[in-house]
Design a protein around this motif. Sequence first.
Motif, PDB file in Angstrom:
ATOM      1  N   HIS B 161      -4.062  -7.176  -4.189  1.00 47.16           N
ATOM      2  CA  HIS B 161      -4.264  -5.883  -4.839  1.00 47.16           C
ATOM      3  C   HIS B 161      -2.921  -5.308  -5.286  1.00 47.16           C
ATOM      4  O   HIS B 161      -2.773  -4.836  -6.414  1.00 47.16           O
ATOM      5  CB  HIS B 161      -4.964  -4.940  -3.873  1.00 47.16           C
ATOM      6  CG  HIS B 161      -5.341  -3.649  -4.518  1.00 47.16           C
ATOM      7  ND1 HIS B 161      -6.515  -3.487  -5.229  1.00 47.16           N
ATOM      8  CD2 HIS B 161      -4.699  -2.456  -4.596  1.00 47.16           C
ATOM      9  CE1 HIS B 161      -6.572  -2.260  -5.711  1.00 47.16           C
ATOM     10  NE2 HIS B 161      -5.481  -1.613  -5.338  1.00 47.16           N
ATOM     11  N   ILE B 162      -1.934  -5.403  -4.395  1.00 48.05           N
ATOM     12  CA  ILE B 162      -0.605  -4.863  -4.690  1.00 48.05           C
ATOM     13  C   ILE B 162       0.064  -5.628  -5.838  1.00 48.05           C
ATOM     14  O   ILE B 162       0.621  -5.032  -6.759  1.00 48.05           O
ATOM     15  CB  ILE B 162       0.281  -4.896  -3.422  1.00 48.05           C
ATOM     16  CG1 ILE B 162      -0.223  -3.848  -2.421  1.00 48.05           C
ATOM     17  CG2 ILE B 162       1.740  -4.665  -3.763  1.00 48.05           C
ATOM     18  CD1 ILE B 162       0.428  -3.931  -1.053  1.00 48.05           C
ATOM     19  N   GLU B 165      -1.254  -4.721  -8.996  1.00 46.60           N
ATOM     20  CA  GLU B 165      -0.812  -3.379  -9.368  1.00 46.60           C
ATOM     21  C   GLU B 165       0.563  -3.385 -10.001  1.00 46.60           C
ATOM     22  O   GLU B 165       0.814  -2.725 -10.998  1.00 46.60           O
ATOM     23  CB  GLU B 165      -0.794  -2.521  -8.088  1.00 46.60           C
ATOM     24  CG  GLU B 165      -0.779  -1.034  -8.302  1.00 46.60           C
ATOM     25  CD  GLU B 165      -2.084  -0.505  -8.844  1.00 46.60           C
ATOM     26  OE1 GLU B 165      -3.136  -1.160  -8.700  1.00 46.60           O
ATOM     27  OE2 GLU B 165      -2.035   0.574  -9.438  1.00 46.60           O
ATOM     28  N   TYR B 241       4.212   3.664  -3.016  1.00 40.19           N
ATOM     29  CA  TYR B 241       2.807   3.468  -3.375  1.00 40.19           C
ATOM     30  C   TYR B 241       1.953   3.786  -2.157  1.00 40.19           C
ATOM     31  O   TYR B 241       2.289   3.391  -1.051  1.00 40.19           O
ATOM     32  CB  TYR B 241       2.548   2.009  -3.778  1.00 40.19           C
ATOM     33  CG  TYR B 241       3.241   1.581  -5.041  1.00 40.19           C
ATOM     34  CD1 TYR B 241       4.568   1.162  -5.029  1.00 40.19           C
ATOM     35  CD2 TYR B 241       2.555   1.580  -6.265  1.00 40.19           C
ATOM     36  CE1 TYR B 241       5.197   0.758  -6.186  1.00 40.19           C
ATOM     37  CE2 TYR B 241       3.187   1.165  -7.428  1.00 40.19           C
ATOM     38  CZ  TYR B 241       4.507   0.762  -7.386  1.00 40.19           C
ATOM     39  OH  TYR B 241       5.126   0.363  -8.532  1.00 40.19           O
ATOM     40  N   PHE B 243      -1.988   3.513  -0.641  1.00 36.98           N
ATOM     41  CA  PHE B 243      -3.328   2.959  -0.847  1.00 36.98           C
ATOM     42  C   PHE B 243      -4.241   3.403   0.280  1.00 36.98           C
ATOM     43  O   PHE B 243      -3.866   3.363   1.448  1.00 36.98           O
ATOM     44  CB  PHE B 243      -3.288   1.428  -0.845  1.00 36.98           C
ATOM     45  CG  PHE B 243      -2.498   0.830  -1.975  1.00 36.98           C
ATOM     46  CD1 PHE B 243      -1.188   0.415  -1.777  1.00 36.98           C
ATOM     47  CD2 PHE B 243      -3.060   0.686  -3.241  1.00 36.98           C
ATOM     48  CE1 PHE B 243      -0.455  -0.136  -2.813  1.00 36.98           C
ATOM     49  CE2 PHE B 243      -2.320   0.133  -4.277  1.00 36.98           C
ATOM     50  CZ  PHE B 243      -1.018  -0.275  -4.063  1.00 36.98           C
ATOM     51  N   ASP B 259      -0.956 -12.233 -10.506  1.00 34.61           N
ATOM     52  CA  ASP B 259      -1.204 -10.809 -10.749  1.00 34.61           C
ATOM     53  C   ASP B 259      -2.449 -10.569 -11.611  1.00 34.61           C
ATOM     54  O   ASP B 259      -2.732  -9.436 -12.003  1.00 34.61           O
ATOM     55  CB  ASP B 259       0.031 -10.114 -11.366  1.00 34.61           C
ATOM     56  CG  ASP B 259       0.352 -10.599 -12.787  1.00 34.61           C
ATOM     57  OD1 ASP B 259       1.369 -10.133 -13.344  1.00 34.61           O
ATOM     58  OD2 ASP B 259      -0.391 -11.439 -13.336  1.00 34.61           O
TER      59      ASP B 259
END
Lengths: 253, 413
Positions: B161-162, B165, B241, B243, B259
Amino acid sequence: MTMATTQAHAPVSTIRASTQRPHCPSRTHSLHFASKPSNFAKFAKTSFSFEPSKIRPITTPRATPSSSPPTTFHGQCYVLGDNIDTDQIIPAEHLTLVPSKPDEYKKLGSFSFSGLPSSLYPIPFIQPGTDSTQYAIIIAGANFGCGSSREHAPVALGAAGVRAVVAESYARIFFRNSVATGEVYPLELEQEGVNKQCTTGDIVTVDLERNVFINHTKGKEFVLKPIGDAGPVIDAGGIFAYARKTGMISSVV
Amino acid sequence: MTHDVCGPGTFGIFKREFGENAKVWDREKVVIIPEHYIFTKDERANRNVDILREFCIEQNIKYFYDIKDLSNFRVNPDYKGVCHIALAQEGHCRPGEVLLGTDSHTCNAGAFGQFATGIGNTDAGFVLGTGKALLKVPPTLRFELDGEMPPYLLAKDLILHIIGEITVSGATYKSMEFVGSTVDSLNMEERMTLCNMVIEAGGKNGVVPPDETTFNYLEDKTTVKYEPLYSDANARFIADYKFDVSKLEPVVAKPHSPDNRALAREFKDVKIDRVYIGSCTGGKTEDFMAAARVFLASGKKVRVPTFLVPATQKVWIDIYSLPVPGSGGKTCSQIFEEAGCDTPASPNCGACLGGPRDTYARMNEPMVCVSTTNRNFPGRMGHKEGQIYLASPYTAAASALAGFVTDPREFLG
């Protein structure tokens, strides 16, 4: 259009002392290569000579110990997109080749960019049946060399005859390995999208004195970023020469 | 640390620069681990392991996890397997230290609160001789992960997920620091998964602040004293960041980039040809336990060949001995067998990076694979036209059962 050069090269038996980049007049006749940059440490303890077994288009003569760091690279370019990773530069199945062994070093070169999908890159980087490339300069997009830390990546490019990579940006391990080995000069462009303005086969010049990249075929000039912190290391001749110069390790082996 | 792919080249440089008779700076601080191309008939690959052995004998290297009998890894008492997991399991990863390895996933060890990063042969040759390296302190990206981890999510989902992002170059030359209540709740293997893939975002290294979980893990593994280090209270970060993990869903990275993030449930029409569960990223004990939970919950058989490659000997032993909670005492291996998976293979890096042509589970034809590994660039697992979906062990197991890319919630609560 291609110029054949066959040269027997003398073994390089000493680690070249570092010098400041001199103010050499840039060479003006076409299809000529400046000498390979800096670090010859990798040949210091071996004694072998280069014997091109067939006529190679546009080869780079290996520098002799007395020559100075280059100011220009000139020749045909090979153009790539973004995020070209180390598996595309040198597929993992070839990593059994040990770069510090001269014959395997050469073999590594023959596999460079063999990982590129041919649907995206129909022009082969290395002509089938040959073991080195006619493209001395790579033009790439962003994040060139991402992926693995394998030093085989810049080594394969250098072994194949690449002298410089001109990219929008680099992944850091590849950049660091290029600097540490001295195999290819990793140069960065100021502008984005330069690779989209170049075509594989264009005749280009990289001018390190003026920090510009010139595409003669397209008639365009682009600014290169200064080499920065890596400069002193490359100028010294790679990480070992730099460490000796700055006293980190002794000069006597 | 070095292995069979980069060790020989590193030693070549070391000898060239420091002399044929030079000795490494500290025979106890060099860990040499053959594990990349082991179970193969490739002569050069086999030779490279011999080169490691010659060097270790000559240099009297204390930690050399040798393998001689390739036909049966179990008869090699020193052999460990995948270097990054071996380093952790053997107690070489300690808070506050600096670890350099000739492999990009050396950042795996950041889970222990140490500075760990990958380097090339030339740098490694330099370190062997001097015990030093030129390193620039990277700025830090901070990732705060809070909220209770849903039962269908794993650390692999978090890091995918990161990366999705910030992109594959979002952390170039930066450190990635992982904090927050979710991170605190993760065990060491899950923390390793998180740090393992920072390189996929271009990161220099990953860090999880050491805590009781770290110290407990290390207690039976090392007697070397270590000094945990932490970010200052007023430390500045280049970006922050946050989450809420409870809101995240299982993700995959679609071909051909780590990614290329997508929700697993949105790609359930993608038919797959195989599943691969292994590597430093997804071949640890916890990863196999997770896969086993999915197979157990389903009770059905896999619809595609499912390859299981434990990272190390210890993981292999765990698969065959640890009971899976809720199974009535079954081991992972039993559950895998009942589900129709391939027999767990010899521990090594395996097909994560393709390798020699005869590598077990290598992709030698174009096909679609869901994998718990770390990269899916073209040709990564062998074939240039292969399509690799990176996923968590939950998602991989679910996909194996369905024969399509599948969200594990199809099987888990």
